[in-house]
Design an enzyme around this catalytic site. Structure first.
Site, PDB file in Angstrom:
ATOM      1  N   GLN A 298       0.831  -1.205   0.000  1.00 40.11           N
ATOM      2  CA  GLN A 298       0.000   0.000   0.000  1.00 40.11           C
ATOM      3  C   GLN A 298       0.871   1.263   0.000  1.00 40.11           C
ATOM      4  O   GLN A 298       0.529   2.265   0.622  1.00 40.11           O
ATOM      5  CB  GLN A 298      -0.939  -0.007   1.208  1.00 40.11           C
ATOM      6  CG  GLN A 298      -2.148  -0.896   1.060  1.00 40.11           C
ATOM      7  CD  GLN A 298      -3.095  -0.443  -0.047  1.00 40.11           C
ATOM      8  OE1 GLN A 298      -3.198   0.744  -0.338  1.00 40.11           O
ATOM      9  NE2 GLN A 298      -3.790  -1.393  -0.652  1.00 40.11           N
ATOM     10  N   SER A 299       1.966   1.211  -0.741  1.00 37.12           N
ATOM     11  CA  SER A 299       2.897   2.340  -0.775  1.00 37.12           C
ATOM     12  C   SER A 299       2.256   3.582  -1.395  1.00 37.12           C
ATOM     13  O   SER A 299       1.834   3.566  -2.559  1.00 37.12           O
ATOM     14  CB  SER A 299       4.141   1.950  -1.577  1.00 37.12           C
ATOM     15  OG  SER A 299       4.926   3.088  -1.863  1.00 37.12           O
ATOM     16  N   ASN A 300       2.214   4.665  -0.618  1.00 38.79           N
ATOM     17  CA  ASN A 300       1.742   5.949  -1.150  1.00 38.79           C
ATOM     18  C   ASN A 300       2.710   6.477  -2.206  1.00 38.79           C
ATOM     19  O   ASN A 300       2.294   7.073  -3.207  1.00 38.79           O
ATOM     20  CB  ASN A 300       1.620   6.976  -0.026  1.00 38.79           C
ATOM     21  CG  ASN A 300       0.635   6.554   1.048  1.00 38.79           C
ATOM     22  OD1 ASN A 300      -0.526   6.315   0.763  1.00 38.79           O
ATOM     23  ND2 ASN A 300       1.108   6.446   2.277  1.00 38.79           N
TER      24      ASN A 300
END
Length: 428
Positions: free
Chosen positions: A146-148
């Site tokens: 879930q890397s921004n």
């Protein structure tokens, strides 16, 4: 010559007719208004806040001029892309139970955009300019599932007509399955990013540098021209994003009406580039605020060393431990939350309307308020600027954990005496 209406009447009344006098006053007032508007426009342009030009400046590459106090750093980027909506607002944050006379203000970098939002945008403005300058036709970057940063990089790449390859870290039991469409993944897949999954165990043994190099070599053999962006965009080029952010804050304080001077800056730390830029900029510039970082992964010693590497890469000539204080706030681990932390995110949203992400700013704010409660004398009477680094989409990955905490709903009770007739209510 500009004549103000308050002083021109007596001067003109003795030498011209009343009709001509009124006409001259109207002309002088028009000239004065034009002069004032021109002055305001020039001030906006000098501060980088020319809203009239912004709509056409977006997604353009322009020569970069560093702040004067950072002109000795090397290398200085030659160009920068306009990818974010800057300057982001600063406003007072009415948090409950603060120490005596302590004020907390919020720098809203979560409002730097929608698809391209959060702190990563500032780094990508410089990194993408470097990628284009080097003739890249695609970018490679790496991060958690879930890397921004990976989501922002995917959007930025597509804006600039580049392909994007993402290496995403996930559980070993999910590494051979479709990663789904939750949160950041939905945006990444919508914009056509190529996603390659790696297990946390393999990632830990091989490392991000080797993994991105493996993919880079593969793409080079296919005739592509890849540009590698490290975890979180945190290298010396990306660090300029938050050096420039300090200049933005300085300009906001100069043009603001409140006369606020910040004693401290508080921010989450997940890869090191943001704290390197903030602490170096605050130390070199006029802000001189103490920077407090709350790490959400690894440990403070790791980030002191990593930040030092970024500072050395800019020939800053300063020790990271002298310009930033780093505290551990990772809790159970990166992107893992206790029910207490999630309750905190819920309570802050309900009390102030500000939604924190659970991975970064949520843990940093939780750590800050715990430190204020345990060491109130340390914070009493201080004005604190908390940098909200975004990450709202990460909340969607926590819905199952959040659901038991959010019970504020019920079926509406409408008494039987209220008249009812089919077709009365229009359902749009």
């Amino acid at each position: 010559m500009l004549l103000c209406s308050s002083c021109s009447g007596n001067l003109l009344s003795s030498i011209v007719s009343p009709k001509l006098r009124q006409r001259l006053i109207r002309v002088s007032e028009s000239q004065l208004h034009h002069h004032q508007q021109h002055k305001i426009k020039m001030e906006r342009k000098e501060s980088g806040n020319d809203s009239d030009a912004f709509g056409f400046k977006f997604l353009t590459k322009t020569p970069y001029a560093s702040p004067s106090w950072a002109s000795h750093l090397t290398p200085i980027p030659s160009h920068v892309f306009s990818l974010g909506h800057f300057p982001t607002p600063i406003h007072k944050w009415n948090l409950p139970n603060l120490p005596h006379n302590t004020e907390v203000w919020l720098k809203r970098d979560d409002l730097s955009g929608m698809q391209l939002s959060g702190n990563k945008v500032r780094k990508l403005e410089f990194l993408m300019a470097d990628a284009v300058a080097q003739g890249a036709d695609c970018i490679i970057t790496i991060g958690g599932i879930q890397s921004n940063h990976c989501r922002a990089a995917a959007v930025a790449a597509k804006y600039l007509n580049l392909d994007c390859y993402l290496i995403l870290r996930t559980s070993k039991v999910l590494v051979d399955q479709d990663p789904g469409l939750t949160g950041n993944l939905l945006v990444e897949r919508l914009v056509g990013a190529h996603i390659e999954l790696i297990s946390k165990e393999e990632y830990s043994k091989i490392g991000s540098v080797t993994l991105t190099n493996i993919l880079k070599e593969k793409l080079l053999k296919e005739g592509r021209r890849p540009y590698v962006i490290p975890v979180g965009g945190s290298n010396s080029i990306g660090t300029w994003g938050y050096i420039q952010a300090i200049k933005e804050i300085e300009q906001q304080l100069q043009t603001g009406t409140g006369g606020v001077k910040f004693d401290d800056i508080v921010v989450a730390c997940g890869s090191g580039g943001t704290i390197a830029g903030l602490s170096l900029g605050s130390w070199l510039g006029t802000l001189k605020a103490k920077v407090h970082a709350f790490s959400v992964c690894d440990d403070p010693d790791y980030f002191y060393d990593y930040t030092q590497g970024l500072l050395d890469g800019l020939n800053a000539g300063v020790d990271s431990r002298d310009i930033v204080n780093i505290q551990n706030s990772k809790g159970l681990g990166y992107a893992i939350n206790t029910s207490e932390e999630l309750n905190f995110v819920k309570d802050i949203a309900a009390a102030t309307g500000v939604v924190l992400d659970p991975v970064y700013s949520g843990k940093a704010a939780y750590g800050m308020l715990n430190d204020m409660a345990q060491n109130p004398k340390k914070w009493e009477g201080r004005k604190v600027l908390f940098v909200h680094t975004g990450g709202l989409l990460g909340l969607f990955d926590k819905v199952d954990q959040m659901a038991p905490l959010l019970k504020n709903w019920s079926q509406m009770d409408v008494h039987e005496s209220v008249p009812r007739k089919d077709g009365t209510g229009k359902m749009f």
